[in-house]
Design a protein around this motif. Structure first.
Motif, PDB file in Angstrom:
ATOM      1  N   VAL A 179       0.826  -1.212   0.000  1.00 38.37           N
ATOM      2  CA  VAL A 179       0.000   0.000   0.000  1.00 38.37           C
ATOM      3  C   VAL A 179       0.861   1.263   0.000  1.00 38.37           C
ATOM      4  O   VAL A 179       0.463   2.297  -0.542  1.00 38.37           O
ATOM      5  N   ILE A 180       2.067   1.174   0.565  1.00 32.61           N
ATOM      6  CA  ILE A 180       2.941   2.368   0.597  1.00 32.61           C
ATOM      7  C   ILE A 180       3.536   2.685  -0.768  1.00 32.61           C
ATOM      8  O   ILE A 180       4.185   3.717  -0.929  1.00 32.61           O
ATOM      9  N   HIS A 181       3.329   1.789  -1.739  1.00 26.35           N
ATOM     10  CA  HIS A 181       3.851   2.046  -3.082  1.00 26.35           C
ATOM     11  C   HIS A 181       2.807   2.688  -3.997  1.00 26.35           C
ATOM     12  O   HIS A 181       3.074   2.901  -5.173  1.00 26.35           O
ATOM     13  N   THR A 182       1.641   2.971  -3.451  1.00 26.98           N
ATOM     14  CA  THR A 182       0.621   3.635  -4.263  1.00 26.98           C
ATOM     15  C   THR A 182       0.542   5.103  -3.854  1.00 26.98           C
ATOM     16  O   THR A 182       1.263   5.556  -2.963  1.00 26.98           O
ATOM     17  N   VAL A 183      -0.302   5.861  -4.521  1.00 26.16           N
ATOM     18  CA  VAL A 183      -0.379   7.307  -4.286  1.00 26.16           C
ATOM     19  C   VAL A 183      -1.833   7.755  -4.316  1.00 26.16           C
ATOM     20  O   VAL A 183      -2.706   7.051  -4.815  1.00 26.16           O
ATOM     21  N   GLY A 184      -2.077   8.946  -3.777  1.00 24.12           N
ATOM     22  CA  GLY A 184      -3.392   9.565  -3.883  1.00 24.12           C
ATOM     23  C   GLY A 184      -4.419   8.955  -2.949  1.00 24.12           C
ATOM     24  O   GLY A 184      -4.085   8.276  -1.968  1.00 24.12           O
ATOM     25  N   PRO A 185      -5.710   9.157  -3.254  1.00 23.85           N
ATOM     26  CA  PRO A 185      -6.791   8.694  -2.382  1.00 23.85           C
ATOM     27  C   PRO A 185      -6.803   7.178  -2.196  1.00 23.85           C
ATOM     28  O   PRO A 185      -7.340   6.671  -1.216  1.00 23.85           O
ATOM     29  N   LYS A 186      -6.213   6.438  -3.145  1.00 23.76           N
ATOM     30  CA  LYS A 186      -6.226   4.974  -3.074  1.00 23.76           C
ATOM     31  C   LYS A 186      -5.473   4.462  -1.853  1.00 23.76           C
ATOM     32  O   LYS A 186      -5.741   3.366  -1.366  1.00 23.76           O
ATOM     33  N   VAL A 187      -4.527   5.247  -1.336  1.00 20.74           N
ATOM     34  CA  VAL A 187      -3.777   4.813  -0.151  1.00 20.74           C
ATOM     35  C   VAL A 187      -4.737   4.579   1.012  1.00 20.74           C
ATOM     36  O   VAL A 187      -4.783   3.499   1.611  1.00 20.74           O
ATOM     37  N   GLU A 188      -5.553   5.593   1.307  1.00 23.33           N
ATOM     38  CA  GLU A 188      -6.463   5.472   2.448  1.00 23.33           C
ATOM     39  C   GLU A 188      -7.603   4.496   2.157  1.00 23.33           C
ATOM     40  O   GLU A 188      -7.978   3.686   3.018  1.00 23.33           O
TER      41      GLU A 188
END
Length: 242
Positions: A179-188
């Protein structure tokens, strides 16, 4: 493209960041070298089908195929899976859910999902189709919480299929620890979706009929702990004093 001699031991997200899809494809090739020729042909055919079906799909910053490659490589390298049906199903675990009509062909009929699973059974055998079916999300009731229905489906479906647990845990690790390798609203949104599943997967991994060795189970449980730490860091932010 030249790859370093240590590609076979690099963490998969490091390969993704530095070498991208070509690096993951090369790592996959290295992992399947130890299989016999018939197995390599099946695995390569599954990879080719996955690459074709998901050719236009993206996961935030990367081609979707990267995720499927990591799921398969993780099972071979970290989980010590030698069962070709399971690895094939790992490569194709999202094919029926995301591209049922394309997979089913010219006339998917009234039930593209069933037709797509029949196509997989014809091409790779009924066991592969059954494993993919076990990790394919059903149609959700629009009047109920989607994440809650997802968790119910996971728990019920994996209860019956020990090998499907192995595929789903690799998928979850890629999404949760990654999950730490993604960005933006998708993280939460990803953290909220996946966090309640950590205890579900812990229980499934620990079951005696889950077909993994004790050291592999310990490795997976440590990965689930890491996912929980990352979800906590994302979601449990202390309130800032004004």
């Amino acid at each position: 493209m030249d790859f370093p001699p240590y590609l076979g031991t690099m963490p998969m997200h490091a390969i993704t960041e530095i070498h991208g899809e070509p690096g993951l494809l090369e790592r996959f090739r290295l992992e399947i070298q130890s299989f016999d020729e018939a197995a390599r042909k099946r695995l390569t055919a599954a990879l080719d089908l996955a690459a074709d079906l998901h050719r236009d799909d993206r996961r935030v910053r990367e081609p979707y195929l990267n995720h499927l490659l990591r799921v398969a490589i993780r099972m071979m390298h970290h989980y010590e899976v030698r069962d070709v049906d399971v690895i094939v199903a790992g490569l194709l675990h999202d094919a029926v859910e995301d591209h049922p009509s394309e997979l089913a062909g010219a006339d998917p009929g009234d039930d593209p999902t069933r037709a797509a699973l029949a196509t997989l059974a014809a091409r790779f055998g009924p066991r592969v189709a059954g494993l993919v079916a076990a990790v394919t999300n059903p149609r959700y009731d629009p009047t109920r919480d989607r994440n809650e229905q997802y968790r119910e489906h996971v728990a019920a479906s994996l209860d019956r299929e020990p090998w499907a647990r192995v595929i789903k845990v690799s998928d979850f690790t890629d999404n949760g620890v990654g999950v730490i390798h993604t960005v933006g609203p998708k993280v939460e949104s990803s953290a909220r979706k996946y966090r309640p599943l950590v205890p579900v997967y812990r229980e499934l991994v620990n079951r005696p009929d889950t077909p993994l060795s004790p050291p592999v189970k310990r490795h997976i449980l440590a990965q689930l702990d890491l996912a929980e730490e990352r979800f906590s860091a994302i979601l449990d932010q202390p309130a800032h004093p004004h």
